[in-house]
Design a protein around this motif. Structure first.
Motif, PDB file in Angstrom:
ATOM      1  N   ASP A 136      34.559 -25.250   3.139  1.00 16.63           N
ATOM      2  CA  ASP A 136      33.944 -24.024   3.662  1.00 16.63           C
ATOM      3  C   ASP A 136      34.432 -22.771   2.956  1.00 16.63           C
ATOM      4  OD1 ASP A 136      32.575 -25.510   5.570  1.00 16.63           O
ATOM      5  OD2 ASP A 136      34.240 -25.383   6.991  1.00 16.63           O
ATOM      6  N   LEU A 137      35.598 -22.843   2.335  1.00 19.97           N
ATOM      7  CA  LEU A 137      36.240 -21.642   1.810  1.00 19.97           C
ATOM      8  C   LEU A 137      35.419 -20.991   0.705  1.00 19.97           C
ATOM      9  CD1 LEU A 137      38.695 -19.873   2.186  1.00 19.97           C
ATOM     10  CD2 LEU A 137      39.923 -21.290   0.543  1.00 19.97           C
ATOM     11  N   GLY A 138      34.946 -21.794  -0.254  1.00 21.31           N
ATOM     12  CA  GLY A 138      34.153 -21.238  -1.339  1.00 21.31           C
ATOM     13  C   GLY A 138      32.875 -20.588  -0.840  1.00 21.31           C
ATOM     14  N   HIS A 139      32.218 -21.218   0.157  1.00 25.02           N
ATOM     15  CA  HIS A 139      30.991 -20.654   0.718  1.00 25.02           C
ATOM     16  C   HIS A 139      31.274 -19.317   1.404  1.00 25.02           C
ATOM     17  CE1 HIS A 139      28.889 -24.290  -0.274  1.00 25.02           C
ATOM     18  NE2 HIS A 139      29.660 -25.027   0.493  1.00 25.02           N
ATOM     19  N   LEU A 140      32.376 -19.233   2.135  1.00 27.24           N
ATOM     20  CA  LEU A 140      32.717 -17.996   2.831  1.00 27.24           C
ATOM     21  C   LEU A 140      32.982 -16.855   1.844  1.00 27.24           C
ATOM     22  CD1 LEU A 140      35.098 -19.359   5.633  1.00 27.24           C
ATOM     23  CD2 LEU A 140      32.754 -18.562   5.888  1.00 27.24           C
ATOM     24  N   LEU A 141      33.711 -17.157   0.778  1.00 27.81           N
ATOM     25  CA  LEU A 141      33.987 -16.137  -0.233  1.00 27.81           C
ATOM     26  C   LEU A 141      32.712 -15.693  -0.941  1.00 27.81           C
ATOM     27  CD1 LEU A 141      37.241 -17.695  -1.760  1.00 27.81           C
ATOM     28  CD2 LEU A 141      37.115 -15.524  -0.523  1.00 27.81           C
ATOM     29  N   SER A 142      31.849 -16.647  -1.233  1.00 29.74           N
ATOM     30  CA  SER A 142      30.583 -16.325  -1.899  1.00 29.74           C
ATOM     31  C   SER A 142      29.695 -15.470  -1.004  1.00 29.74           C
ATOM     32  CB  SER A 142      29.865 -17.607  -2.295  1.00 29.74           C
ATOM     33  OG  SER A 142      28.648 -17.334  -2.947  1.00 29.74           O
ATOM     34  N   ARG A 143      29.624 -15.816   0.272  1.00 27.51           N
ATOM     35  CA  ARG A 143      28.820 -15.030   1.220  1.00 27.51           C
ATOM     36  C   ARG A 143      29.345 -13.618   1.374  1.00 27.51           C
ATOM     37  NH1 ARG A 143      28.687 -18.248   6.654  1.00 27.51           N
ATOM     38  NH2 ARG A 143      28.108 -16.156   7.357  1.00 27.51           N
ATOM     39  N   ALA A 144      30.662 -13.455   1.206  1.00 29.25           N
ATOM     40  CA  ALA A 144      31.249 -12.123   1.321  1.00 29.25           C
ATOM     41  C   ALA A 144      30.953 -11.253   0.106  1.00 29.25           C
ATOM     42  CB  ALA A 144      32.761 -12.237   1.518  1.00 29.25           C
ATOM     43  N   GLY A 145      30.458 -11.870  -0.985  1.00 26.96           N
ATOM     44  CA  GLY A 145      30.094 -11.091  -2.169  1.00 26.96           C
ATOM     45  C   GLY A 145      30.940 -11.348  -3.388  1.00 26.96           C
ATOM     46  N   PHE A 146      31.963 -12.199  -3.281  1.00 28.74           N
ATOM     47  CA  PHE A 146      32.838 -12.463  -4.421  1.00 28.74           C
ATOM     48  C   PHE A 146      32.128 -13.367  -5.428  1.00 28.74           C
ATOM     49  CE2 PHE A 146      35.881 -11.510  -1.023  1.00 28.74           C
ATOM     50  CZ  PHE A 146      36.693 -10.581  -1.657  1.00 28.74           C
ATOM     51  N   ASN A 147      32.463 -13.188  -6.706  1.00 26.66           N
ATOM     52  CA  ASN A 147      31.944 -14.077  -7.736  1.00 26.66           C
ATOM     53  C   ASN A 147      33.084 -14.541  -8.628  1.00 26.66           C
ATOM     54  OD1 ASN A 147      32.494 -11.922  -9.456  1.00 26.66           O
ATOM     55  ND2 ASN A 147      30.373 -11.254  -9.547  1.00 26.66           N
ATOM     56  N   LYS A 227      35.107  -8.835  -7.553  1.00 22.00           N
ATOM     57  CA  LYS A 227      33.970  -8.013  -7.154  1.00 22.00           C
ATOM     58  C   LYS A 227      33.138  -7.701  -8.382  1.00 22.00           C
ATOM     59  CE  LYS A 227      32.768  -4.037  -4.280  1.00 22.00           C
ATOM     60  NZ  LYS A 227      33.293  -3.002  -3.362  1.00 22.00           N
ATOM     61  N   PHE A 228      31.844  -7.782  -8.239  1.00 21.95           N
ATOM     62  CA  PHE A 228      30.947  -7.683  -9.382  1.00 21.95           C
ATOM     63  C   PHE A 228      31.071  -6.349 -10.111  1.00 21.95           C
ATOM     64  CE2 PHE A 228      26.870  -6.330 -11.178  1.00 21.95           C
ATOM     65  CZ  PHE A 228      26.683  -7.338 -12.114  1.00 21.95           C
ATOM     66  N   HIS A 229      30.961  -6.425 -11.448  1.00 29.16           N
ATOM     67  CA  HIS A 229      30.899  -5.248 -12.305  1.00 29.16           C
ATOM     68  C   HIS A 229      30.040  -5.598 -13.511  1.00 29.16           C
ATOM     69  CE1 HIS A 229      32.275  -2.139 -15.209  1.00 29.16           C
ATOM     70  NE2 HIS A 229      32.362  -1.404 -14.109  1.00 29.16           N
ATOM     71  N   GLU A 230      29.354  -4.605 -14.067  1.00 26.38           N
ATOM     72  CA  GLU A 230      28.443  -4.845 -15.179  1.00 26.38           C
ATOM     73  C   GLU A 230      29.141  -5.449 -16.392  1.00 26.38           C
ATOM     74  OE1 GLU A 230      25.246  -4.629 -15.383  1.00 26.38           O
ATOM     75  OE2 GLU A 230      24.882  -3.832 -13.372  1.00 26.38           O
ATOM     76  N   SER A 231      30.430  -5.167 -16.552  1.00 23.74           N
ATOM     77  CA  SER A 231      31.156  -5.633 -17.733  1.00 23.74           C
ATOM     78  C   SER A 231      31.518  -7.121 -17.658  1.00 23.74           C
ATOM     79  CB  SER A 231      32.436  -4.818 -17.919  1.00 23.74           C
ATOM     80  OG  SER A 231      33.324  -5.017 -16.821  1.00 23.74           O
ATOM     81  N   GLN A 232      31.389  -7.724 -16.472  1.00 28.25           N
ATOM     82  CA  GLN A 232      31.778  -9.119 -16.321  1.00 28.25           C
ATOM     83  C   GLN A 232      30.780 -10.056 -17.003  1.00 28.25           C
ATOM     84  OE1 GLN A 232      32.030  -9.556 -12.091  1.00 28.25           O
ATOM     85  NE2 GLN A 232      34.042  -8.605 -11.940  1.00 28.25           N
ATOM     86  N   ALA A 233      31.287 -11.169 -17.513  1.00 27.85           N
ATOM     87  CA  ALA A 233      30.426 -12.170 -18.146  1.00 27.85           C
ATOM     88  C   ALA A 233      29.476 -12.772 -17.119  1.00 27.85           C
ATOM     89  CB  ALA A 233      31.280 -13.261 -18.780  1.00 27.85           C
ATOM     90  N   ARG A 234      28.258 -13.054 -17.540  1.00 27.73           N
ATOM     91  CA  ARG A 234      27.258 -13.621 -16.642  1.00 27.73           C
ATOM     92  C   ARG A 234      26.791 -14.965 -17.194  1.00 27.73           C
ATOM     93  NH1 ARG A 234      23.165  -8.530 -15.461  1.00 27.73           N
ATOM     94  NH2 ARG A 234      24.768  -6.926 -15.149  1.00 27.73           N
ATOM     95  N   PRO A 235      26.373 -15.847 -16.328  1.00 30.05           N
ATOM     96  CA  PRO A 235      25.818 -17.111 -16.823  1.00 30.05           C
ATOM     97  C   PRO A 235      24.492 -16.886 -17.525  1.00 30.05           C
ATOM     98  CG  PRO A 235      25.529 -16.919 -14.448  1.00 30.05           C
ATOM     99  CD  PRO A 235      26.406 -15.776 -14.856  1.00 30.05           C
ATOM    100  N   ALA A 236      24.214 -17.687 -18.539  1.00 29.23           N
ATOM    101  CA  ALA A 236      22.945 -17.578 -19.255  1.00 29.23           C
ATOM    102  C   ALA A 236      21.785 -17.965 -18.345  1.00 29.23           C
ATOM    103  CB  ALA A 236      22.967 -18.462 -20.497  1.00 29.23           C
ATOM    104  N   GLN A 237      20.590 -17.470 -18.660  1.00 30.62           N
ATOM    105  CA  GLN A 237      19.414 -17.779 -17.859  1.00 30.62           C
ATOM    106  C   GLN A 237      19.041 -19.251 -18.021  1.00 30.62           C
ATOM    107  OE1 GLN A 237      16.254 -15.131 -18.915  1.00 30.62           O
ATOM    108  NE2 GLN A 237      17.197 -13.352 -17.929  1.00 30.62           N
ATOM    109  N   ARG A 238      18.494 -19.803 -16.963  1.00 30.12           N
ATOM    110  CA  ARG A 238      18.070 -21.198 -16.998  1.00 30.12           C
ATOM    111  C   ARG A 238      16.994 -21.381 -18.072  1.00 30.12           C
ATOM    112  NH1 ARG A 238      19.386 -24.431 -12.679  1.00 30.12           N
ATOM    113  NH2 ARG A 238      17.534 -25.717 -13.036  1.00 30.12           N
ATOM    114  N   GLY A 239      17.144 -22.443 -18.861  1.00 26.06           N
ATOM    115  CA  GLY A 239      16.167 -22.727 -19.899  1.00 26.06           C
ATOM    116  C   GLY A 239      16.426 -22.041 -21.224  1.00 26.06           C
TER     117      GLY A 239
END
Length: 260
Positions: A136-147, A227-239
């Motif tokens: 449950d821990l990962g889901h709770l952190l994700s729901r709170a907005g953490f990445n 906490k999200f910031h524009e400078s953080q690495a993002r996953p590539a788009q699907r496909g």
């Protein structure tokens, strides 16, 4: 370097003893127990103590560069709300690093007490605080907005002469920093002597070591969330991939041919 950090559930300032001024410039310690903050140990870092509930942090949004918490969040009534509060007071690209007791903590003690109560009293009541499951821990952190989450687990076993020494340690010496009796409001306050003796015998029979001692397990979850910031690495788009996993599987064969 973190200019401003927050310790949630700081107690007497156990984390502050292990931080350096080269890493943390200023630390705010928050705990709901006023006496713990008044008796906080000294630290080389400038600190400020604030009496507050972890579920209602009295700070503005985007205030702290770092939030830490060590072995206190299992006492929180509303864990999802506490995570949301921590996320809110973090600055963008700020990080939360925490540790809390997990679901298998003191399972030997809990099972022994439950079996003894069922046998002697026809039913049982919880006598140890409830804990969160790691699933449950990962889901709770994700729901709170953490990445960019990282969750890990560890287990520590401490050996005792018997069940009574385990309970004495939890209710006595560790009460200020752990207090792992039951925090539930409608808990059963007392255990009969016969039930306690039966639980001690069950504990030793089911979990006892060869030297006569009994283990007490403490499961600890370690978590990191950003906490999200524009400078953080993002996953590539699907496909958008240009190489298939099937091609990657052939790399080993190609390398071996080159060596030959």
């Amino acid at each position: 370097t973190f200019p401003l950090a927050l310790d949630v559930g700081s107690g007497r300032g156990y984390i502050a003893q292990h931080l350096t001024k080269e890493t943390i410039e200023k630390l705010v310690q928050v705990d709901i127990a006023e006496n713990a903050l008044k008796n906080a140990v000294e630290s080389e870092i400038p600190t400020v103590s604030v009496v507050a509930d972890e579920e209602f942090l009295p700070f503005k949004e985007d205030t702290f560069d770092l939030v830490v918490s060590s072995l206190s969040l299992h006492w929180v009534n509303d864990l999802p709300k506490a995570f949301r509060e921590i996320h809110q007071v973090l600055k963008p690209d700020g990080v939360f690093i925490g540790a809390m007791f997990g679901g298998d903590t003191l399972y030997e003690l809990r099972c022994s007490l439950q079996l003894a109560e069922l046998e002697r009293e026809g039913g049982f009541s919880p006598h140890v605080s409830p804990f969160t499951a790691v699933s449950d821990l990962g889901h709770l952190l994700s729901r709170a907005g953490f990445n960019t989450l990282t969750v890990d687990t560890d287990e520590i076993q401490v050996n005792y002469p018997g069940l009574f020494e385990v309970m004495e340690d939890l209710q006595g010496k560790y009460m200020l920093c752990m207090g792992e009796s039951n925090c539930c409001w409608n808990r059963k306050p007392l255990l009969h002597r016969e039930t306690m003796l039966a639980a001690a015998a069950i504990y030793r029979e089911m979990y006892g070591n060869s030297d006569g001692s009994v283990p007490a397990t403490f499961q600890i979850y370690y978590m990191i969330g950003w906490k999200f910031h524009e400078s953080q690495a993002r996953p590539a788009q699907r496909g958008s991939a240009t190489v298939s996993f099937g091609d990657l599987g052939k790399i080993g064969g190609l390398l071996s041919r080159r060596k030959k």
